[in-house]
Design an enzyme around this catalytic site. Sequence first.
Site, PDB file in Angstrom:
ATOM      1  N   GLY A   1       0.830  -1.193   0.000  1.00 39.98           N
ATOM      2  CA  GLY A   1       0.000   0.000   0.000  1.00 39.98           C
ATOM      3  C   GLY A   1       0.871   1.252   0.000  1.00 39.98           C
ATOM      4  O   GLY A   1       2.091   1.169   0.153  1.00 39.98           O
TER       5      GLY A   1
ATOM      6  N   TYR B   1     -17.171   2.079   4.903  1.00 38.63           N
ATOM      7  CA  TYR B   1     -15.720   2.115   5.157  1.00 38.63           C
ATOM      8  C   TYR B   1     -15.440   2.690   6.546  1.00 38.63           C
ATOM      9  O   TYR B   1     -14.728   2.085   7.353  1.00 38.63           O
ATOM     10  CB  TYR B   1     -15.020   2.944   4.067  1.00 38.63           C
ATOM     11  CG  TYR B   1     -13.592   3.313   4.389  1.00 38.63           C
ATOM     12  CD1 TYR B   1     -12.572   2.370   4.346  1.00 38.63           C
ATOM     13  CD2 TYR B   1     -13.255   4.630   4.743  1.00 38.63           C
ATOM     14  CE1 TYR B   1     -11.256   2.713   4.650  1.00 38.63           C
ATOM     15  CE2 TYR B   1     -11.953   4.985   5.037  1.00 38.63           C
ATOM     16  CZ  TYR B   1     -10.950   4.021   4.991  1.00 38.63           C
ATOM     17  OH  TYR B   1      -9.654   4.372   5.294  1.00 38.63           O
TER      18      TYR B   1
END
Length: 309
Positions: free
Chosen positions: A10, A124
């Site tokens: 990431g 989220y």
Amino acid sequence: MKVLLTGRQGQLGQALVQSVPQGIELIATGRSELDLSDESACGAAVAELRPDWVLNAGAYTAVDRAESEPELAAAVNADAPGAFARALAETGGRLLHVSTDFVFNGAQGSPYRPEQALDPLGVYGATKAAGETAALALPGARVLRTSWVYGPVGKNFCLTMLRLHAAKAAAGEPLGVVADQVGCPTATHTLATACWRAIGADAPLGSTNSSTNASAAIEGPTILHWSDAGAATWYDFAVAIGELGVATGLLERAAVVKPLTTADYPTPAQRPSYSLLDCTASHQSLRLDPMHWRAALGQVLAQVPSATQ
Ligand SMILES: NC(=O)c1ccc[n+]([C@@H]2O[C@H](COP(=O)([O-])OP(=O)(O)OC[C@H]3O[C@@H](n4cnc5c(N)ncnc54)[C@H](OP(=O)(O)O)[C@@H]3O)[C@@H](O)[C@H]2O)c1
């Protein structure tokens, strides 16, 4: 000190790998080494590796897609930190869990302090909030919330805007960007320094206005807020990316940026309209002075390969 890192591929994970401090034995895992949607694998990794810290930078970050994949988002963002917390309780290790400004609803219109009540607007944010609770079940765990993360690699607003500036300028078209959401961009290199400092290690980056003595930084508040300094709308951020993109030679020309409202640009997930984080306590406890987001942006753009354009 042994650190088990998740999310090594990431944007934050890559910055953490690049800035690993001396004295850290880093076990950097990505999806292929440790699937965060597999709770038992998370627990087993801790039991086998017995890290001093798990630095949980991996996450399900597709904010809009999470609205239609709530189970997967919850498995990665909530169940995995819960599994780490339970396993670390057995081994005696600690957990630094990275979280988000999207745990707040954005309605208060002034910077959020770490201890304020959570009220996420979408899936989220809700799964990240649940992940915080799960992580904090472990005594000694820390949560570090951040906002609007971007860096020289990965998928992020800055790299998208560089591409769109080039394309729209070439086509002679304006670039429409939302101008009624306020937050603060945070560069991965300053965020990585804060993460290392939060577990009592000192990144060798000289990339923030960091004091040199990190001792005692390991103790302090359980919930930390970290963003770069200042405030911006996405529109402000896009304008600055255009200006500094030209100044650094990444862009030949910047497009004219046209302010949009959130209503002009509907998305599946609702975003907080104001999500500045009050980082005052973290600056003191981590002994880090923040850099203004525009200065950090200049440093990020200096790292962007021109081939990205
Ligand atoms: N991006 C932002 O604007 C932002 C803002 C505030 C807070 N945060 C938080 O900051 C942290 C770092 O975010 P980031 O921007 O670095 O996100 P990112 O670039 O999307 O990286 C997340 C990483 O997690 C990995 N991952 C996802 N599902 C996985 C799974 N099932 N098993 C293993 N790995 C998995 C991804 O792997 P793949 O590469 O294989 O997909 C990716 O490498 C996260 O906790 C995020 O919630 C981010």
